[in-house]
Design a protein around this motif. Structure first.
Motif, PDB file in Angstrom:
ATOM      1  N   TRP A 218      21.000 118.157  39.185  1.00  0.00           N
ATOM      2  CA  TRP A 218      20.908 119.562  38.819  1.00  0.00           C
ATOM      3  C   TRP A 218      20.032 119.716  37.587  1.00  0.00           C
ATOM      4  CZ3 TRP A 218      23.318 122.922  42.142  1.00  0.00           C
ATOM      5  CH2 TRP A 218      24.191 122.338  43.064  1.00  0.00           C
TER       6      TRP A 218
ATOM      7  N   TYR B  51      19.042 122.417  34.332  1.00  0.00           N
ATOM      8  CA  TYR B  51      19.483 123.568  33.544  1.00  0.00           C
ATOM      9  C   TYR B  51      18.384 123.909  32.546  1.00  0.00           C
ATOM     10  CZ  TYR B  51      24.273 121.693  34.546  1.00  0.00           C
ATOM     11  OH  TYR B  51      25.421 121.178  35.112  1.00  0.00           O
TER      12      TYR B  51
ATOM     13  N   LYS C 151      21.640 127.080  35.875  1.00  0.00           N
ATOM     14  CA  LYS C 151      21.846 125.849  36.646  1.00  0.00           C
ATOM     15  C   LYS C 151      21.293 126.018  38.054  1.00  0.00           C
ATOM     16  CE  LYS C 151      25.502 122.665  38.166  1.00  0.00           C
ATOM     17  NZ  LYS C 151      26.969 122.397  38.142  1.00  0.00           N
TER      18      LYS C 151
END
Length: 290
Positions: free
Chosen positions: A168, A170, A182
């Motif tokens: 992920w 961010y 996110k």
């Protein structure tokens, strides 16, 4: 490209390779064996310290010693005495949670996440440890925290919840240490393994260990896969560029997989490896400022 095992350390769960540019030394850990290792860039002169609990990660401190992620909290460690001193105890959401992988941002904060050790419950969290020793949660509902790292400008934070089969991204505020926006950076397929330890190279590409499938992957800044390296072990766990030119990729491994159905065999299991000849350079790691 040349792949070579350089330390026959037989780590139960090797993790967290860290090259320190000041000392010109490599650090890594045995998470389940509760040990810290240090060597020169060729794996020589190995030193070993025991720690009192399972260890998830370490970062060196500006004023000497290290900050450790141990099972129940964050500790300071003195290499001269071998003593670990509790800095902050973490109130986990469940008894099956412990702290795991961590790294330092460009402002000297230590960012480290926890894992739910049965790898089933989303009871883990992501913490930011400030230079003033305050600890706060910056994300939650995580199963297995792994691979925290930043883009070269420090403004994109990458993080894997291994059981989500994804890395992920961010937005990262360097002034506050807050994360936002996110989004999924990349996904791992059935033959890619699970995303484990990670690092970012000087060109902004993200490298991730594909644990349980013998893989190391390199992803472009847009999330597309640029390279896959096949390793001579099944359980490759984490990676870090180091050496005097930051052009050698160090790789940790484990000899006892913590999940059912995964069996690591062979004399190289648990060794520390180095990969030379990639033609890629890494970024220097920062020290914890507190």
């Amino acid at each position: 490209m040349n792949i070579k095992a350089i330390v026959d350390c037989k780590t139960i769960l090797g993790e967290g390779p860290l090259w320190d540019t000041r000392e010109q030394r490599l650090y890594w850990i045995d998470s389940y064996g509760a040990k810290i290792f240090r060597s020169d860039e060729d794996g020589g002169g190995v030193e070993v310290w025991d720690v009192p609990q399972k260890i998830g990660s370490l970062a060196l401190r500006e004023q000497g010693g290290a900050i450790l992620s141990l099972a129940d909290g964050f500790y300071f460690f003195d290499f001269a005495t071998g003593k670990a001193t509790l800095m902050h105890a973490v109130a986990h959401k469940a008894s099956t949670v412990r702290i795991n992988d961590g790294k330092v941002d460009q402002r000297g904060r230590f960012v480290s996440g926890s894992i739910e050790i049965t790898e089933k419950g989303a009871d883990a969290e992501l913490y930011s440890v400030g230079k003033d020793h305050t600890v706060r949660t910056i994300d939650d509902n995580i199963v297995v925290s792994n691979g925290p790292c930043w883009s070269p400008d420090g403004r994109t934070f990458y993080f894997a919840d291994s059981r989500s089969l994804a890395i992920w991204a961010y937005d990262y505020d360097l002034e506050t240490g807050n994360v936002s926006n996110k989004r999924k950076f990349c996904e791992f397929g059935p033959e890619d393994g699970l995303p484990d330890g990670a690092t970012v190279d000087a060109d902004g590409y993200v490298w991730s260990a594909g644990v349980y499938k013998s893989k190391i992957h390199r992803f472009a800044p847009d999330g597309t896969k640029a390279l896959t390296i096949d390793m001579p072990i099944v359980c490759v766990t984490s990676i870090m560029f180091g050496g005097k030119n930051l052009d050698r990729l160090y790789v940790t491994s484990m000899k006892e997989a913590p999940v059912p159905g995964i069996v690591e065999t062979g004399p190289l299991a648990g060794s520390l490896f180095v990969i030379d000849g990639l033609g890629v350079k890494g970024l220097p790691e920062y020290r914890y400022g507190g």
